[in-house]
Design a protein around this motif. Structure first.
Motif, PDB file in Angstrom:
ATOM      1  N   THR A   1      54.314  38.393  42.296  1.00 16.76           N
ATOM      2  CA  THR A   1      54.205  37.681  41.024  1.00 16.76           C
ATOM      3  C   THR A   1      53.452  36.361  41.130  1.00 16.76           C
ATOM      4  O   THR A   1      52.905  35.880  40.130  1.00 16.76           O
ATOM      5  CB  THR A   1      55.602  37.427  40.431  1.00 16.76           C
ATOM      6  OG1 THR A   1      56.419  36.759  41.412  1.00 16.76           O
ATOM      7  CG2 THR A   1      56.275  38.742  40.059  1.00 16.76           C
ATOM      8  N   ARG A   2      53.415  35.775  42.317  1.00 20.86           N
ATOM      9  CA  ARG A   2      52.706  34.494  42.465  1.00 20.86           C
ATOM     10  C   ARG A   2      51.194  34.657  42.350  1.00 20.86           C
ATOM     11  O   ARG A   2      50.470  33.669  42.229  1.00 20.86           O
ATOM     12  CB  ARG A   2      53.070  33.840  43.797  1.00 20.86           C
ATOM     13  CG  ARG A   2      54.454  33.208  43.802  1.00 20.86           C
ATOM     14  CD  ARG A   2      54.722  32.414  45.062  1.00 20.86           C
ATOM     15  NE  ARG A   2      54.937  33.272  46.217  1.00 20.86           N
ATOM     16  CZ  ARG A   2      55.154  32.817  47.448  1.00 20.86           C
ATOM     17  NH1 ARG A   2      55.178  31.515  47.672  1.00 20.86           N
ATOM     18  NH2 ARG A   2      55.361  33.648  48.451  1.00 20.86           N
ATOM     19  N   PHE A   3      50.720  35.906  42.397  1.00 19.41           N
ATOM     20  CA  PHE A   3      49.278  36.142  42.297  1.00 19.41           C
ATOM     21  C   PHE A   3      48.888  36.859  41.011  1.00 19.41           C
ATOM     22  O   PHE A   3      47.785  37.402  40.922  1.00 19.41           O
ATOM     23  CB  PHE A   3      48.773  36.926  43.513  1.00 19.41           C
ATOM     24  CG  PHE A   3      48.493  36.062  44.699  1.00 19.41           C
ATOM     25  CD1 PHE A   3      47.234  35.532  44.913  1.00 19.41           C
ATOM     26  CD2 PHE A   3      49.498  35.750  45.595  1.00 19.41           C
ATOM     27  CE1 PHE A   3      46.980  34.715  46.003  1.00 19.41           C
ATOM     28  CE2 PHE A   3      49.256  34.936  46.692  1.00 19.41           C
ATOM     29  CZ  PHE A   3      47.988  34.413  46.891  1.00 19.41           C
ATOM     30  N   LEU A   4      49.781  36.864  40.021  1.00 16.56           N
ATOM     31  CA  LEU A   4      49.403  37.398  38.719  1.00 16.56           C
ATOM     32  C   LEU A   4      48.320  36.514  38.092  1.00 16.56           C
ATOM     33  O   LEU A   4      48.309  35.300  38.313  1.00 16.56           O
ATOM     34  CB  LEU A   4      50.631  37.432  37.800  1.00 16.56           C
ATOM     35  CG  LEU A   4      51.655  38.525  38.121  1.00 16.56           C
ATOM     36  CD1 LEU A   4      52.923  38.304  37.309  1.00 16.56           C
ATOM     37  CD2 LEU A   4      51.080  39.911  37.827  1.00 16.56           C
ATOM     38  N   PRO A   5      47.370  37.086  37.364  1.00 18.24           N
ATOM     39  CA  PRO A   5      47.276  38.484  36.949  1.00 18.24           C
ATOM     40  C   PRO A   5      46.600  39.419  37.954  1.00 18.24           C
ATOM     41  O   PRO A   5      46.487  40.612  37.703  1.00 18.24           O
ATOM     42  CB  PRO A   5      46.454  38.398  35.672  1.00 18.24           C
ATOM     43  CG  PRO A   5      45.540  37.240  35.916  1.00 18.24           C
ATOM     44  CD  PRO A   5      46.346  36.246  36.711  1.00 18.24           C
ATOM     45  N   ALA A   6      46.143  38.897  39.118  1.00 18.42           N
ATOM     46  CA  ALA A   6      45.421  39.750  40.061  1.00 18.42           C
ATOM     47  C   ALA A   6      46.267  40.928  40.526  1.00 18.42           C
ATOM     48  O   ALA A   6      45.741  42.017  40.793  1.00 18.42           O
ATOM     49  CB  ALA A   6      44.976  38.929  41.279  1.00 18.42           C
ATOM     50  N   THR A   7      47.599  40.724  40.617  1.00 17.51           N
ATOM     51  CA  THR A   7      48.477  41.767  41.141  1.00 17.51           C
ATOM     52  C   THR A   7      49.164  42.571  40.043  1.00 17.51           C
ATOM     53  O   THR A   7      50.137  43.281  40.305  1.00 17.51           O
ATOM     54  CB  THR A   7      49.539  41.137  42.061  1.00 17.51           C
ATOM     55  OG1 THR A   7      50.171  40.047  41.372  1.00 17.51           O
ATOM     56  CG2 THR A   7      48.903  40.623  43.340  1.00 17.51           C
ATOM     57  N   LYS A   8      48.649  42.497  38.833  1.00 20.24           N
ATOM     58  CA  LYS A   8      49.236  43.263  37.739  1.00 20.24           C
ATOM     59  C   LYS A   8      49.165  44.758  38.017  1.00 20.24           C
ATOM     60  O   LYS A   8      50.126  45.495  37.788  1.00 20.24           O
ATOM     61  CB  LYS A   8      48.531  42.934  36.424  1.00 20.24           C
ATOM     62  CG  LYS A   8      49.102  43.679  35.218  1.00 20.24           C
ATOM     63  CD  LYS A   8      48.380  43.306  33.946  1.00 20.24           C
ATOM     64  CE  LYS A   8      48.948  44.076  32.753  1.00 20.24           C
ATOM     65  NZ  LYS A   8      48.234  43.724  31.492  1.00 20.24           N
ATOM     66  N   THR A   9      48.019  45.222  38.515  1.00 17.57           N
ATOM     67  CA  THR A   9      47.856  46.642  38.850  1.00 17.57           C
ATOM     68  C   THR A   9      47.440  46.838  40.300  1.00 17.57           C
ATOM     69  O   THR A   9      47.106  47.949  40.699  1.00 17.57           O
ATOM     70  CB  THR A   9      46.792  47.293  37.939  1.00 17.57           C
ATOM     71  OG1 THR A   9      45.544  46.613  38.104  1.00 17.57           O
ATOM     72  CG2 THR A   9      47.225  47.250  36.483  1.00 17.57           C
ATOM     73  N   MET A  10      47.473  45.789  41.084  1.00 23.97           N
ATOM     74  CA  MET A  10      47.016  45.849  42.473  1.00 23.97           C
ATOM     75  C   MET A  10      48.118  45.342  43.392  1.00 23.97           C
ATOM     76  O   MET A  10      48.714  44.294  43.143  1.00 23.97           O
ATOM     77  CB  MET A  10      45.763  44.970  42.628  1.00 23.97           C
ATOM     78  CG  MET A  10      45.220  44.876  44.028  1.00 23.97           C
ATOM     79  SD  MET A  10      43.809  43.725  44.050  1.00 23.97           S
ATOM     80  CE  MET A  10      43.259  43.902  45.736  1.00 23.97           C
ATOM     81  N   ALA A  11      48.410  46.090  44.439  1.00 23.12           N
ATOM     82  CA  ALA A  11      49.412  45.652  45.408  1.00 23.12           C
ATOM     83  C   ALA A  11      48.946  44.366  46.070  1.00 23.12           C
ATOM     84  O   ALA A  11      47.789  44.263  46.484  1.00 23.12           O
ATOM     85  CB  ALA A  11      49.625  46.739  46.460  1.00 23.12           C
ATOM     86  N   LYS A  12      49.834  43.381  46.190  1.00 20.28           N
ATOM     87  CA  LYS A  12      49.441  42.091  46.756  1.00 20.28           C
ATOM     88  C   LYS A  12      48.954  42.235  48.194  1.00 20.28           C
ATOM     89  O   LYS A  12      48.110  41.468  48.658  1.00 20.28           O
ATOM     90  CB  LYS A  12      50.586  41.087  46.697  1.00 20.28           C
ATOM     91  CG  LYS A  12      51.789  41.436  47.563  1.00 20.28           C
ATOM     92  CD  LYS A  12      52.820  40.317  47.583  1.00 20.28           C
ATOM     93  CE  LYS A  12      53.993  40.662  48.484  1.00 20.28           C
ATOM     94  NZ  LYS A  12      54.965  39.561  48.614  1.00 20.28           N
ATOM     95  N   GLU A  13      49.479  43.242  48.910  1.00 25.54           N
ATOM     96  CA  GLU A  13      49.055  43.455  50.302  1.00 25.54           C
ATOM     97  C   GLU A  13      47.640  43.999  50.403  1.00 25.54           C
ATOM     98  O   GLU A  13      47.075  44.069  51.487  1.00 25.54           O
ATOM     99  CB  GLU A  13      50.029  44.410  50.998  1.00 25.54           C
ATOM    100  CG  GLU A  13      51.437  43.875  51.134  1.00 25.54           C
ATOM    101  CD  GLU A  13      52.286  44.080  49.893  1.00 25.54           C
ATOM    102  OE1 GLU A  13      53.415  43.567  49.857  1.00 25.54           O
ATOM    103  OE2 GLU A  13      51.816  44.767  48.945  1.00 25.54           O
ATOM    104  N   MET A  14      47.054  44.376  49.249  1.00 21.51           N
ATOM    105  CA  MET A  14      45.661  44.836  49.235  1.00 21.51           C
ATOM    106  C   MET A  14      44.689  43.707  48.903  1.00 21.51           C
ATOM    107  O   MET A  14      43.480  43.926  48.857  1.00 21.51           O
ATOM    108  CB  MET A  14      45.494  45.978  48.234  1.00 21.51           C
ATOM    109  CG  MET A  14      46.170  47.274  48.663  1.00 21.51           C
ATOM    110  SD  MET A  14      45.548  47.920  50.240  1.00 21.51           S
ATOM    111  CE  MET A  14      43.849  48.306  49.804  1.00 21.51           C
TER     112      MET A  14
END
Length: 294
Positions: A17-30
């Motif tokens: 959640t700390r990287f929203l909106p980038a992680t809205k549909t993308m796994a943060k580990e990617m």
């Protein structure tokens, strides 16, 4: 004599959640550091240290993490046809042998300890295992988890990666209660999850690399919820100390970047880019230009 460490658990069910909106549909580990996702750095670090089995504890929407370590036949065929053999070789080199990648699910977000416990079926009694948090990216000559495995071969029990933190930040980490310390390895007789600065037994923190005794799994299945209403890995490790299992914090060689934090993630991109022969000089020049304009 300790058994070799051949399995690593990667808890990757978090929502980022700390990287929203980038992680809205993308796994943060990617999220990529330069041109490689965080999870690939973590798996490559493990493989370089002799790990043979890679256990992903995933959640909803995290299937891409497993797929990343599989063949993409259409892409590989296209690269082959276009003569991009170097890129093709890099892609194939990142894929473990068949049967080496294992995935299980953490259905409820009940904490790091619960995530590790979800992989219990893949860890045999008496078998030490590694835990790697991809958010903690470590730039080092020797793989950080390899340094822990080497220390574990000497002292057994539980060995965690440790570094000193400012006292006013102890409430962000698991903190060791140090019993003895030779400057590299610190033996602890207890640990506290995210203590207030005034209550912290030391400033030696735990970061995202662990080599653990299999008895930790048993403790995680019985200790119940701890700090934050979650099943804490630190509580599971602390319970094994009470049973006489040795516990050490290793001051590892290398620079750690907290890629769960936006600034830490940006620092990691710069640091790793500077190490690259194909771009290091250009990036260094750009950084100098930007700094001069401040």
């Amino acid at each position: 004599m300790t058994k070799p460490v051949k399995k690593a658990i990667f808890p990757v069910a978090g929502l980022g959640t700390r990287f929203l909106p980038a992680t809205k549909t993308m796994a943060k580990e990617m999220l990529p550091v330069v041109d490689k996702p965080l999870i690939q750095y973590a798996v490559e670090e493990a493989a370089a240290a002799g790990i043979e089995y890679f256990i992903f504890v995933t959640g909803r929407g995290k299937h891409v993490l497993v797929e990343h370590f599989d063949h993409a036949f259409e892409l590989e065929q296209l690269l082959s046809q276009r003569g991009k053999t170097d890129v093709l070789e890099e892609l194939r080199k990142a894929i473990p042998e068949p049967g080496r990648v294992i995935a299980t699910r953490q259905h409820n977000p009940l904490g790091l300890g619960h995530a590790v416990w979800c992989a219990r079926s893949f860890i045999s009694e008496g078998e030490p295992f590694a835990v790697i948090l991809p958010d903690d990216l470590i730039l080092s000559e020797t793989p950080a988890i390899g340094q822990l495995i080497e220390a574990h071969a000497q002292v057994g029990g539980n060995v965690v990666a440790s570094e000193e933190v400012p006292r006013d930040q102890t409430n962000k980490y698991g903190i060791l209660k140090v019993q003895s310390d030779d400057g590299r390895l610190a033996r602890a007789d207890g640990l506290v999850e995210k203590p207030k600065p005034e209550d912290a037994p030391s400033t030696l923190s735990i970061i995202g690399r662990y080599v653990l005794d299999s008895t930790v799994m048993d403790k995680l299945g019985s200790i119940g919820k701890g700090s934050g209403g979650e099943i804490q890995l630190t509580d599971g490790m602390a319970a094994t100390i009470q049973d006489g299992v040795p516990f050490h914090g290793l001051r590892f060689e290398g620079t750690r970047f907290d890629c769960g934090d936006k600034v830490g993630f940006l620092k990691a991109n710069i640091a790793f880019a500077l190490q690259r022969p194909d771009m290091g000089e250009q990036v260094a020049g750009f950084v100098k230009e930007m700094a001069a304009g401040l």
